[in-house]
Design an enzyme around this catalytic site. Structure first.
Site, PDB file in Angstrom:
ATOM      1  CG  ASP A 140      15.865  58.490  46.902  1.00  0.00           C
ATOM      2  OD1 ASP A 140      15.056  59.362  46.278  1.00  0.00           O
ATOM      3  OD2 ASP A 140      15.671  57.112  46.842  1.00  0.00           O
ATOM      4  CG  LEU A 288      10.143  44.829  50.880  1.00  0.00           C
ATOM      5  CD1 LEU A 288      10.851  43.763  50.354  1.00  0.00           C
ATOM      6  CD2 LEU A 288       9.460  44.530  51.922  1.00  0.00           C
TER       7      LEU A 288
HETATM    8  O1  F6P Z   1      12.138  59.757  47.568  1.00  0.00           O
HETATM    9  C1  F6P Z   1      12.194  58.737  47.847  1.00  0.00           C
HETATM   10  C2  F6P Z   1      11.419  57.677  47.174  1.00  0.00           C
HETATM   11  O2  F6P Z   1      11.488  56.586  47.729  1.00  0.00           O
HETATM   12  C3  F6P Z   1      12.231  57.236  45.892  1.00  0.00           C
HETATM   13  O3  F6P Z   1      13.421  56.615  45.774  1.00  0.00           O
HETATM   14  C4  F6P Z   1      11.175  56.461  44.948  1.00  0.00           C
HETATM   15  O4  F6P Z   1      11.275  56.787  43.794  1.00  0.00           O
HETATM   16  C5  F6P Z   1       9.926  57.434  45.487  1.00  0.00           C
HETATM   17  O5  F6P Z   1      10.213  57.876  46.726  1.00  0.00           O
HETATM   18  C6  F6P Z   1       8.607  56.728  45.370  1.00  0.00           C
HETATM   19  O6  F6P Z   1       7.638  57.675  45.599  1.00  0.00           O
HETATM   20  P1  F6P Z   1       5.996  57.336  46.500  1.00  0.00           P
HETATM   21  O7  F6P Z   1       6.218  56.789  47.691  1.00  0.00           O
HETATM   22  O8  F6P Z   1       5.558  58.797  46.076  1.00  0.00           O
HETATM   23  O9  F6P Z   1       5.727  56.230  45.519  1.00  0.00           O
END
Ligand code: F6P
Length: 363
Positions: A140, A288
């Site tokens: 992010d 991905l």
């Molecule tokens: O924090 C990085 C991230 O990939 C975010 O962009 C995304 O919303 C979140 O993690 C998804 O979280 P998890 O891997 O717990 O589903």
């Protein structure tokens, strides 16, 4: 070689994984153990492993051949030692268990590789006499005090390639192709890949969008003979109406509702098809960009950050986060990072450039 003040460290990787984690582990391990004979203990699955004493002494062989490997050899989790989950019987004991295991492992410092939540937890632990060092990671790129976090550029590469591929099928079928990327609170990934991929519309959490403005932009493109368009939507993008409702709910102290129903990309696509009649399809890139080998940029950044962390360990300088800041690898006190999210400023140079080349940001 100078003698190190630090004799033993624990390393954990926490939060969403990303390419570059193993490159960072390798850098820390080779520099700490290989150069300064600092004992390196691997902690499994983020803070979960520290709470439950799931650890392993790491050796040279563990750091070999992992520079290009995606994911993390230690495993990760979103376990938060300070989170008070009513349903979790261990909740109030987690911090004590962390303190006890840290002591029993005879660690001089805990190296925490992670995003916002991890660095915030690390800072809170530093207030309890645990020495910590943070390394910033996330696709992010939303960590304060950091130009870039490793994981981000690898994700931009994957997302940009996806946009390139969507261009050819959009062209073949004269369609509007909507691509939803990760990025709940900050739209860095959508912005960088949207600009790199030539997105015609880029929607960020930071700029609430007007569905009407998007529709008008796409219709104008069609009228000028542009047979297809690419719309890049961060998963956290919200319409003006939704953003205002959230603001009201927050002011009224209402708990943030768990978002159910169609995700941002599908909501935008539905409105486009309904108001413009233009055939629209959605691709959700999902996880991905979190997988696969790190890009060269992320490999060198993770290596540089890991080496800087070891330099601090040797000097016994703790409770900082190493970072790439204004183009230089340095470190900042953890309290400057804890609890903060680096959002895309509305006047960011890439937004200004996008507007000049005709990109619509929904406003
Ligand atoms: O924090 C990085 C991230 O990939 C975010 O962009 C995304 O919303 C979140 O993690 C998804 O979280 P998890 O891997 O717990 O589903």
């Amino acid at each position: 070689m100078a003698k190190s003040v630090t004799k033993a460290i624990g390393i954990l990787t926490a939060g969403g994984d990303c390419p570059g984690l193993n490159a960072a582990i390798r850098s820390i391990g080779k520099a700490a153990l290989g150069t300064y004979d600092i004992q390196v203990i691997g902690i499994a699955e983020g803070f979960h492993g520290l709470i439950n004493d799931q650890t392993k002494v790491l050796g040279d062989a563990d750091f070999s051949g992992i520079l290009t490997r995606g994911g993390t050899i230690l495993g990760s989790s979103r376990e938060k030692p300070f989170a008070k989950k009513d349903t979790d019987p261990l909740a109030e004991h987690k911090v004590e268990m962390v303190l006890e295991n840290y002591k029993n492992l005879h660690l001089d410092c805990l190296v925490c590789i992670g995003g916002n939540g991890t660095q915030t937890a690390a800072y809170k632990l530093s207030q309890l006499d645990i020495n910590v060092l943070g390394l910033p990671k996330t696709i992010d790129n939303d960590l304060a005090e950091s130009d870039f976090t490793f994981g981000f550029m690898s994700a931009v590469n994957v997302t940009t390639e996806a946009i390139d591929r969507l261009h050819t099928t959009a062209h073949s079928h004269s369609r509007i192709m909507v691509l939803e990327t990760m990025g709940h609170k900050a739209g860095w990934l959508a912005l960088y890949s949207g600009i790199a991929g030539g997105g015609d519309v880029i929607l960020l959490p930071e700029i609430p969008y007007s569905p009407e403005i998007i529709a008008e932009h796409l219709i104008n493109r069609a009228r000028k003979g542009k047979e297809f368009s690419i719309v890049v939507v961060a998963e956290g993008a919200r319409s003006v109406k939704e953003a205002e409702q959230r603001k009201k709910d927050k002011a009224a102290g209402k708990k943030k509702k768990k978002t159910s129903g169609p995700s941002a990309g599908y909501q935008v696509a539905a409105h486009i098809e309904k108001t413009t009649g233009l055939e629209t399809r959605v691709t959700v890139l999902g996880y991905l960009p979190r997988g696969g080998t790190p890009s060269p940029f992320d490999r060198q950044l993770a290596t540089g950050l890991g080496a800087e962390a070891v330099r601090l360990l040797v000097k016994g300088e703790y409770n900082r986060m190493v970072c790439l800041k204004k183009g230089v690898i340095t470190s900042v006190p953890l309290e400057k990072v804890a609890g903060k999210t680096k959002k895309v400023p509305p006047d960011h140079a890439l937004i200004a450039a996008g507007r000049l080349v005709g990109t619509c940001f929904g406003d």
